[in-house]
Scaffold this motif. Structure first.
Motif, mmCIF file in Angstrom:
data_model
loop_
_atom_site.group_PDB
_atom_site.id
_atom_site.type_symbol
_atom_site.label_atom_id
_atom_site.label_comp_id
_atom_site.label_asym_id
_atom_site.label_seq_id
_atom_site.Cartn_x
_atom_site.Cartn_y
_atom_site.Cartn_z
ATOM 1 N N PHE A 48 0.831 -1.200 0.000
ATOM 2 C CA PHE A 48 0.000 0.000 0.000
ATOM 3 C C PHE A 48 0.867 1.251 0.000
ATOM 4 O O PHE A 48 1.932 1.276 0.624
ATOM 5 C CB PHE A 48 -0.895 0.054 1.251
ATOM 6 C CG PHE A 48 -1.910 -1.036 1.322
ATOM 7 C CD1 PHE A 48 -3.157 -0.892 0.739
ATOM 8 C CD2 PHE A 48 -1.622 -2.219 1.994
ATOM 9 C CE1 PHE A 48 -4.095 -1.902 0.805
ATOM 10 C CE2 PHE A 48 -2.555 -3.237 2.074
ATOM 11 C CZ PHE A 48 -3.800 -3.081 1.469
ATOM 12 N N LEU A 49 0.364 2.286 -0.657
ATOM 13 C CA LEU A 49 0.857 3.648 -0.503
ATOM 14 C C LEU A 49 -0.220 4.358 0.295
ATOM 15 O O LEU A 49 -1.384 4.401 -0.128
ATOM 16 C CB LEU A 49 1.029 4.334 -1.855
ATOM 17 C CG LEU A 49 1.890 3.617 -2.894
ATOM 18 C CD1 LEU A 49 1.849 4.357 -4.216
ATOM 19 C CD2 LEU A 49 3.313 3.486 -2.399
ATOM 20 N N VAL A 50 0.134 4.884 1.457
ATOM 21 C CA VAL A 50 -0.850 5.484 2.356
ATOM 22 C C VAL A 50 -0.471 6.940 2.589
ATOM 23 O O VAL A 50 0.670 7.237 2.946
ATOM 24 C CB VAL A 50 -0.910 4.716 3.696
ATOM 25 C CG1 VAL A 50 -1.942 5.334 4.623
ATOM 26 C CG2 VAL A 50 -1.215 3.238 3.459
ATOM 27 N N SER A 51 -1.450 7.831 2.394
ATOM 28 C CA SER A 51 -1.191 9.274 2.520
ATOM 29 C C SER A 51 -2.166 9.935 3.482
ATOM 30 O O SER A 51 -3.127 10.582 3.059
ATOM 31 C CB SER A 51 -1.278 9.940 1.146
ATOM 32 O OG SER A 51 -0.246 9.491 0.323
ATOM 33 N N PRO A 52 -1.928 9.803 4.779
ATOM 34 C CA PRO A 52 -2.789 10.490 5.744
ATOM 35 C C PRO A 52 -2.509 11.993 5.705
ATOM 36 O O PRO A 52 -1.509 12.420 5.126
ATOM 37 C CB PRO A 52 -2.364 9.883 7.084
ATOM 38 C CG PRO A 52 -0.948 9.477 6.875
ATOM 39 C CD PRO A 52 -0.846 9.071 5.426
ATOM 40 N N PRO A 53 -3.370 12.790 6.310
ATOM 41 C CA PRO A 53 -3.075 14.224 6.385
ATOM 42 C C PRO A 53 -1.731 14.442 7.077
ATOM 43 O O PRO A 53 -1.372 13.717 7.997
ATOM 44 C CB PRO A 53 -4.219 14.780 7.241
ATOM 45 C CG PRO A 53 -5.306 13.769 7.127
ATOM 46 C CD PRO A 53 -4.628 12.439 6.953
#
Length: 174
Positions: A48-53
């Motif tokens: 996964f590529l995960v981009s939280p704030p």
């Protein structure tokens, strides 16, 4: 959402969706051939590529384990990985740059009453319970010890894993 066959990854993806965290699930059917200049034939894909704030996004490699593992001799905190997984994750981090932190997420299926995460962080999915523990790749490499030379696997000692690992919730700033 495409059906993932690995229940650990499916549970993690469901958690990201429930928490409305932006992510890309990577199709793992083929290994990438981008590493020609490194002398490696291929790279294992991240999951996964995960981009939280916030300023940091994550390159996530899911490691599915049971907590505890073993039928007769219960083992807690099993956190092994292959060196190929670690090298591939490090190489992806090099390609993506400083805005992406490489993280191993140990997706523990809870098979007893104990949990590696606080009770509020236990995730229920398809009649199973999970605890997601993230460890930054740099910390894992630093503390990893050879587990099996034959299988080229490593693991962190329990004390180090508990020191450097954190509930996935903390990576998302929740």
């Amino acid at each position: 959402m495409a059906q993932r066959h690995n229940h650990y990854e499916a549970a993690f993806e469901a958690l990201l969706r429930e928490w409305r965290t932006p992510y890309v699930a990577v199709d793992e059917k083929r290994r990438s051939l981008v590493a020609q200049q490194t002398g490696r034939q291929s790279l294992k894909s991240v999951d996964f590529l995960v981009s939280p704030p916030g300023p940091t996004s994550y390159l996530v490699d899911i490691k599915g384990r049971q907590f505890p593992s073993g039928r007769t001799n219960k083992q807690y905190w099993r956190n092994w990985s292959t060196r190929d997984d670690l090298r591939s994750l490090a190489e992806w981090a090099r390609y993506f740059g400083d805005d992406f932190a490489p993280v191993l997420v140990f997706a523990f299926e809870l098979t007893a009453d104990r949990s590696p995460v606080p009770p509020d962080d236990v995730w229920h999915f398809r009649d199973r319970r999970y605890g997601f523990v993230g460890v930054r790749l740099a910390d894992y490499w630093h503390a990893a010890r050879t587990l099996s030379p034959r299988w080229d696997t490593v693991s962190m000692p329990t004390e180090a894993f508990r020191q450097y690992g954190a509930s996935w919730r903390t990576f998302l700033g929740r």
